[in-house]
Design a protein around this motif. Structure first.
Motif, mmCIF file in Angstrom:
data_model
loop_
_atom_site.group_PDB
_atom_site.id
_atom_site.type_symbol
_atom_site.label_atom_id
_atom_site.label_comp_id
_atom_site.label_asym_id
_atom_site.label_seq_id
_atom_site.Cartn_x
_atom_site.Cartn_y
_atom_site.Cartn_z
ATOM 1 N N TYR A 59 0.936 -1.538 0.056
ATOM 2 C CA TYR A 59 -0.079 -0.255 -0.241
ATOM 3 C C TYR A 59 0.857 1.294 0.096
ATOM 4 O O TYR A 59 2.165 1.385 1.008
ATOM 5 C CB TYR A 59 -0.872 -0.015 1.437
ATOM 6 N N PHE A 85 -4.203 -1.562 8.738
ATOM 7 C CA PHE A 85 -4.773 -2.626 8.739
ATOM 8 C C PHE A 85 -4.714 -3.282 9.575
ATOM 9 O O PHE A 85 -5.811 -4.995 9.360
ATOM 10 C CB PHE A 85 -4.263 -3.284 7.186
ATOM 11 N N ALA A 107 -13.287 0.069 5.242
ATOM 12 C CA ALA A 107 -12.568 0.951 5.322
ATOM 13 C C ALA A 107 -13.090 2.653 5.852
ATOM 14 O O ALA A 107 -13.815 3.154 6.038
ATOM 15 C CB ALA A 107 -13.310 1.082 3.117
ATOM 16 N N ASP A 111 -7.496 5.250 3.946
ATOM 17 C CA ASP A 111 -7.371 3.420 3.031
ATOM 18 C C ASP A 111 -6.660 4.765 1.750
ATOM 19 O O ASP A 111 -6.696 3.565 1.139
ATOM 20 C CB ASP A 111 -8.484 2.900 3.125
#
Length: 193
Positions: A59, A85, A107, A111
């Protein structure tokens, strides 16, 4: 030229059978805050996936910076133990079906960013082993639920409608006054004579 040199040149000119892998994800994905989001990742490989096959998800925030690997799969899933996460990633993949997808639970606006799926399946070393998805999370739009509307109708509009119908009925059909019999007289009534 010698025969071995000719054979060597033919071998170099012949197309080699190279193992390759192709990973695919959606280019963009949009969701609302609080949603569970499936980050799909599929792959095709020249070889059947083995225990040496690995999947890595990384990410990179929308604000930039280097990508950080947060999920790893190698015979079993290794979800993140710390970071943003933690407890929010679920393995949805099935390597035998060429699926390396994960799910992001609940979410948040933090994010937003680029998620990268990388699949390795030795000896497949060529091709496109990575693919990227840009995830955009937006605030949830407030909406009136059906139950809220039903309660409003039941508590406000329904009684108002009943009262309105009753009053209209009284105006259209007024009650007739019943005249009392003239033979009846009150005991306290004074009579002449």
């Amino acid at each position: 030229p010698s025969n071995s040199l000719i054979l060597h040149n033919i071998y170099l000119a012949a197309p080699s059978t190279v193992s390759s892998i192709l990973v695919k994800t959606r280019a963009e994905l949009h969701a609302s805050k609080g949603d569970d989001v499936t980050l799909s990742c599929t792959f095709t490989s020249s070889n059947t996936p083995t225990s040496k096959m690995t999947v890595d998800w990384s990410y990179r925030p929308q604000t930039g910076g280097p990508p950080q690997t947060f999920f790893h799969f190698s015979s079993r899933a290794f979800p993140p133990l710390d970071g943003q996460f933690t407890s929010r990633i679920q393995w949805k993949g099935s390597p035998a079906r060429g699926d390396a997808s994960i799910s992001l639970v609940n979410a948040t606006l933090n994010d937003n960013g680029t998620f990268t799926c990388s699949v390795r399946n030795p000896p497949d070393v060529h091709g496109s082993p990575t693919s990227h998805t840009v995830l955009t999370i937006t605030p949830k739009v407030p909406s009136i639920r059906f139950s809220d509307v039903a309660v409003l109708l039941a508590l406000i509009l329904l009684p108002s409608a009943v009262i309105t119908v009753f009053l209209i009925g009284r105006m259209i059909c007024p009650r007739k006054k019943h005249s009392k019999s003239k033979a009846y007289r009150s005991p306290i009534e004074v009579t002449e004579g």
